[in-house]
Write an enzyme that holds these catalytic residues in place. Structure first.
Site, mmCIF file in Angstrom:
data_model
loop_
_atom_site.group_PDB
_atom_site.id
_atom_site.type_symbol
_atom_site.label_atom_id
_atom_site.label_comp_id
_atom_site.label_asym_id
_atom_site.label_seq_id
_atom_site.Cartn_x
_atom_site.Cartn_y
_atom_site.Cartn_z
ATOM 1 N N ALA A 188 -5.194 -0.927 5.698
ATOM 2 C CA ALA A 188 -4.334 0.094 6.291
ATOM 3 C C ALA A 188 -3.399 -0.539 7.307
ATOM 4 O O ALA A 188 -3.459 -1.743 7.574
ATOM 5 C CB ALA A 188 -5.196 1.157 6.976
ATOM 6 N N TYR A 190 -1.097 -4.309 7.441
ATOM 7 C CA TYR A 190 -1.527 -5.696 7.267
ATOM 8 C C TYR A 190 -1.413 -6.095 5.794
ATOM 9 O O TYR A 190 -0.817 -5.372 4.998
ATOM 10 C CB TYR A 190 -2.924 -5.865 7.858
ATOM 11 C CG TYR A 190 -2.930 -5.518 9.349
ATOM 12 C CD1 TYR A 190 -2.295 -6.359 10.264
ATOM 13 C CD2 TYR A 190 -3.482 -4.336 9.818
ATOM 14 C CE1 TYR A 190 -2.241 -6.032 11.613
ATOM 15 C CE2 TYR A 190 -3.438 -4.005 11.167
ATOM 16 C CZ TYR A 190 -2.813 -4.855 12.058
ATOM 17 O OH TYR A 190 -2.724 -4.540 13.377
#
Lengths: 516, 451
Positions: free
Chosen positions: B172, B175
């Site tokens: 999430a 990244y």
């Protein structure tokens, strides 16, 4: 090339790569910014320098009359150019300054120091000081009581020395002269020590001097055909209305009727304007308004509707209202004067007013009124030069401003009866200056001199007026101008009001007139 | 045993947790430059375990040095770090708290690259630099992808070896996994880009590799952004929709994940993660630590530094926050995920009020919640809930000063009002985790070496 440390980080490497990629753009932007700054640094002071206008104010009204501006600079020449013309054209100036054309210099002024002659007003217009004619050009003359005496300058008398025809002819002639090219003019300025800055030099080279030349060429194209048709005016004379028609109203010389093309007449004296209020002014009496007459004269000097300096003109006009001529230096026999006065009162005063001791009396049944030329019999050229067409044009001037709009111009059929104050300064006589002395004026026209020398300022003690020897037209003179009364517009006929008197009566009358 | 749903235990396939409150992943620069963790980290994590949370999701823990976001965060890229993580696990377990290691890779979202990474572009799905800070990157080759998949598997194995209770894949918040998943970021033309299935391939390969490495009986959860909202800068594309993310969640479930952790936002920080205020004065004094990290950082610094320019960033930031609550900001998305899959769902998002958590779990929107900022403010939040308080006496204000201080200062609560304006007390609280009581040992003397 300077060795560089390798970049420490990827961001630095990217920044360096972008710097090289952006270098041309950055340099371009830098160049644009620098150019912009340079343009501002040069442009703002230059715009400041070459914008707006300023005019010198003279506290003393007489100095204002002699040197002040009336707004005619739009037709004029840069002051710097006025200063170098005598050096550039020594042949035309006879190695003198403007006195070669009869200009006068005020006491204390020196042409060699760059002072301008009387009759030029100056104004800085968009950074360039320009000078052109004012009222004093045509209304300041000189007199000498003897050939050895120093000339005495008198404001308000006709400019008896000024050869305007020759001067205008000179300007029109040099319009395409190579000596008027920027190189030559700038070199002459340098020689005189008139220093120009780097930018100013370029402005003069590429704007001021080309504009001057263009203006002169344009004026030449308009005016030269007319002047070529006219006999040379000679000193102290001007054609008031014909150049006005061409320059102000855009008529061409060919448009003019043959009968109107020569309107040359004497410069008038302008003393005592207040009592003249309401009289028929101008030689032909075509306007009874002092204010309109003044404004019209200013237009003749080069003022335009846009450039006119009403304040400057009105200041002169106010000063002239009560300007008195200096008293007559003649000392005729008092008995003769006493005998001459009744003759004058009987034959002349009705039309001209009279002199009472030191004072001129502006009274007379027909004083300041137009007398039909059918009765007067004078040379009609000046009368005919003012036409109804011109009148119509004049009535369009200053239409947008009720204070100045022309309303009073009219076409007349004769010449106006003028007051004779300051008569001793007003020779030669009649409107066209065709009669050299008062003595000659009292003779039958046929007996008056056929050709005489004008432009001298030595008083003729016997005859009244200036010494004016007979001359033969076409023959060279040591000084002055040979005025030929047989030329068109120069006729000495008319005003035949002394011929029925006896010689003694004429002599007494003359003595009385000498006291005016 | 309490009847409170918050405190009813969880019994998932591979994980049992005593209650429903997880400490969400958050970290400060507590550790060593080489990635080894320190006593400070143990102290940090233990304060939450002591406070009563059921499980702690570790901080962002890189599986490779090239995947760090901030130098100074512990990593799991070396086998010799296993004992260190083991000590941390043991410390947390003493409080009956589970420890889930978050396996992470920054991709291009690398805030403070440190000496290991500053000389190179970071690895990503794309060559295009990160939009907000201008972090440079390059697209990974297939070989590099393969190596990275392996690194995740190895990281999971090390976590298991260390006796930790599970792993979470940080897929999430922008990244590396997000950089592959997001349609707004991934511009690859190979089998890892284009269609949703291609974009999800990397994540699914990692899950399968982990399962292969650690077997089916080790807890593996995946944290995912349900909606990208990638258009913080108006010229950027929006990225993945909820529908696309639901499909990814189904694939994740199929690939072998045990649970899902639902967040939002395709970069970090994001107006919706963490939601709340944006403390300009704080970031103006800390963002300078990042000036050399990206190509747009100076531009941003000017936007933060000068109050006359702040309206620009405030407008960009706040336009995404309108209509969203701070607490439970992505609860609706969690509910949608939970309906789409058959594995448990954790919802993250500033949970601080017991009533809200209770309702979220009771309504079936999620199985557990995770919170970070509320726990930084009150590490004993679960205990306060347990004694019946709905909200702590000194609640978190969601000022986000903790987050914005992170690049430069120790992690902790910087809301002075919570300390009655007592600066000294605030510093003392921040420093409490450094109370290491070290037993200093002298290093062994090596044999003399000729130069």
């Amino acid at each position: 090339m300077r060795s560089q440390e390798p970049p420490v980080t990827a961001v630095q490497q990217e920044a360096r790569r972008r710097r090289w990629r952006r270098l041309p753009l950055s340099l371009l932007a830098l160049a644009v910014v620098l150019a912009g700054l340079l343009a501002l640094a040069i442009g703002v002071p230059t715009l400041w320098r070459y914008s707006g206008e300023s005019v010198r104010h003279y506290a003393d009204p007489e100095t204002h009359f002699l040197h002040g501006s009336i707004g005619s600079e739009v037709s004029g020449l840069p002051v710097r150019l006025w200063r170098v013309l005598p050096d550039l054209f020594p042949d035309a100036f006879d190695d003198q300054h403007y006195e070669a054309f009869g200009f006068l210099y005020a006491a204390g002024d020196e042409a060699s120091r760059g002072d301008l002659p009387i009759g030029l007003g100056a104004r800085e217009v968009r950074g360039v000081e320009i000078a052109w004619f004012n009222c004093a050009l045509c209304h300041v003359g000189t007199v000498r009581e003897s050939p050895d005496a120093a000339p005495r300058q008198i404001a308000g008398m006709p400019s008896n020395n000024l050869d305007l025809y020759a001067f205008i002819g000179f300007l029109l002639e040099i319009a395409d002269d190579p000596r008027l090219a920027p190189d030559s003019v700038l070199a002459a300025m340098d020689e005189q020590g008139q220093s120009l800055g780097m930018i100013e030099r370029q402005v003069w080279r590429y704007a001021v001097l080309p504009q001057v030349r263009e203006g002169l060429l344009e004026t030449r194209a308009t005016l030269a055909p007319l002047l070529a048709e006219q006999p040379p005016w000679g000193p102290g004379r001007v054609d008031t209305f014909n150049p006005y028609k061409l320059l102000q109203f855009g008529m061409s010389a060919a448009d003019l009727d043959a009968s109107e093309r020569i309107g040359t007449s004497d410069f008038p004296a302008i003393f005592h304007q207040r009592p003249r209020q309401g009289m028929d002014l101008h030689w032909d009496g075509n306007n009874a308004s002092l204010q309109e007459r003044n404004l019209s004269a200013a237009i003749g000097a080069g003022v335009t509707e846009e450039s006119v300096d009403h304040v400057g003109i009105e200041r002169v006009a106010d000063w002239l209202l009560d300007l008195e001529p200096p008293p007559s230096p003649y000392r005729p026999d008092p008995d003769a004067v006493a005998a001459g006065k009744p003759l004058y009162m009987r034959h002349c005063a009705d039309c001209h007013g009279y002199q009472q001791g030191e004072r001129y009396v502006f009274e007379g049944e027909r004083l300041g009124q137009v007398l039909p030329n059918d009765l007067l019999g004078g040379d009609p050229a000046r009368l005919d030069s003012y036409t109804e067409t011109l009148q119509r044009y004049q009535l369009t001037l200053f239409e947008d401003d009720e204070r100045y709009r022309f309303r009073h111009f009219r076409k007349t059929d004769g010449y106006a009866n003028l007051p004779l104050d300051g008569l001793w300064l007003r020779a030669p006589y009649l409107h066209n200056g065709a009669v050299p002395t008062l003595y000659d004026l009292l003779l039958p026209p046929a007996d008056r001199p056929q050709a005489f020398v004008r432009g001298l300022d030595v008083l003729d003690e016997e005859k009244g007026g200036f010494v004016a020897p007979d001359c033969t037209p076409g023959e060279p003179l040591a000084e002055g101008f040979c005025f030929d009364t047989s030329q068109p517009g120069n006729g000495r006929q008319g005003h035949d009001y002394g011929s029925e008197l006896t010689t003694q009566e004429r002599s007494d009358l003359l003595d009385y007139l000498l006291t005016f | 045993m309490s009847e409170d749903v918050i405190f009813s235990p969880l019994a998932w396939r591979n994980l049992q947790v005593k209650n429903r409150l997880f400490r969400s992943n958050i970290s400060g620069r507590f550790d060593n430059e080489d990635g080894s963790l320190t006593q400070t980290r143990i102290n940090w994590e233990c304060q939450f375990a002591r406070g009563g949370v059921g499980a702690i999701v570790s901080s962002f823990v890189p599986v490779q040095m090239e995947g760090r976001i901030i130098a100074g965060y512990a990593t799991i890229h070396r086998d010799d770090f296993i004992p260190l993580w083991q000590r941390l696990g043991e410390a947390v377990h003493r409080f009956d708290c589970k420890y889930i290691l978050q396996l992470s890779h920054s991709g291009r979202q690398m805030d403070l690259p440190g000496v290991h990474n500053q000389h190179r572009r970071s690895l990503s799905s794309t060559d295009h630099q990160e939009s907000l800070h201008g972090f440079l990157c390059r697209a990974m080759s297939e070989h590099e992808i393969e190596r990275t998949v392996q690194a995740f598997a190895d990281g999971a194995w090390r976590a298991r070896e260390a006796g930790l209770d599970g792993v979470e894949l940080h897929a999430a918040n922008g990244y590396l996994f997000t950089q592959f998943l997001s349609s707004a970021i991934n511009d690859r033309r190979d089998r890892y880009g284009g269609s949703l299935a291609n974009r999800a391939r990397f994540l699914l390969e990692v899950i399968r590799a982990i399962r292969e490495r650690v077997g089916p009986d080790f807890h593996l959860q995946v944290k995912i952004s349900a909606v990208d909202h990638n258009d913080i800068l108006p010229w950027e594309r929006k990225g993945n929709t909820l529908a696309e993310s639901l499909q990814v969640c189904r694939w994740v479930e199929t690939a072998g994940a045990d649970a899902l952790h639902v967040s939002v936002g395709s970069l970090f920080p994001h107006p919706l993660n963490p939601p709340g205020d944006f403390a300009f004065d704080t970031i103006a004094s800390t963002y300078d630590a990042m000036l050399s990290a990206g190509t747009n950082t100076f531009r941003n610094y000017l936007l933060f530094r000068y109050s006359s320019l702040r309206w620009i960033f405030r407008w960009l930031w706040s336009r995404h926050q309108r209509g969203h609550a701070v607490e439970g900001v992505s609860l609706d998305e969690a509910r949608a995920v939970r309906q789409a899959v058959d594995i448990p769902v954790i919802s993250t998002g500033g949970y601080q009020r017991a009533s809200l958590v209770r309702e979220a779990i009771a309504s079936g929107a999620c199985d557990a919640v995770s919170s970070a900022r509320a726990l930084i403010a009150n590490p004993d939040l679960p205990k306060q809930w347990q004694v019946g308080q709905d909200e702590p006496a000194r609640p978190c204000t969601f000022c986000n000063k903790c987050l914005l201080n992170a690049p430069k200062n120790p992690l902790g609560c910087y809301e002075l009002s919570r300390f009655d304006g007592d600066h000294e007390r605030m510093i003392a609280t921040l420093m409490s985790i450094y109370d290491t009581r070290p037993e200093l040992r002298l290093p062994s003397v090596p044999p003399a070496q000729n130069p």
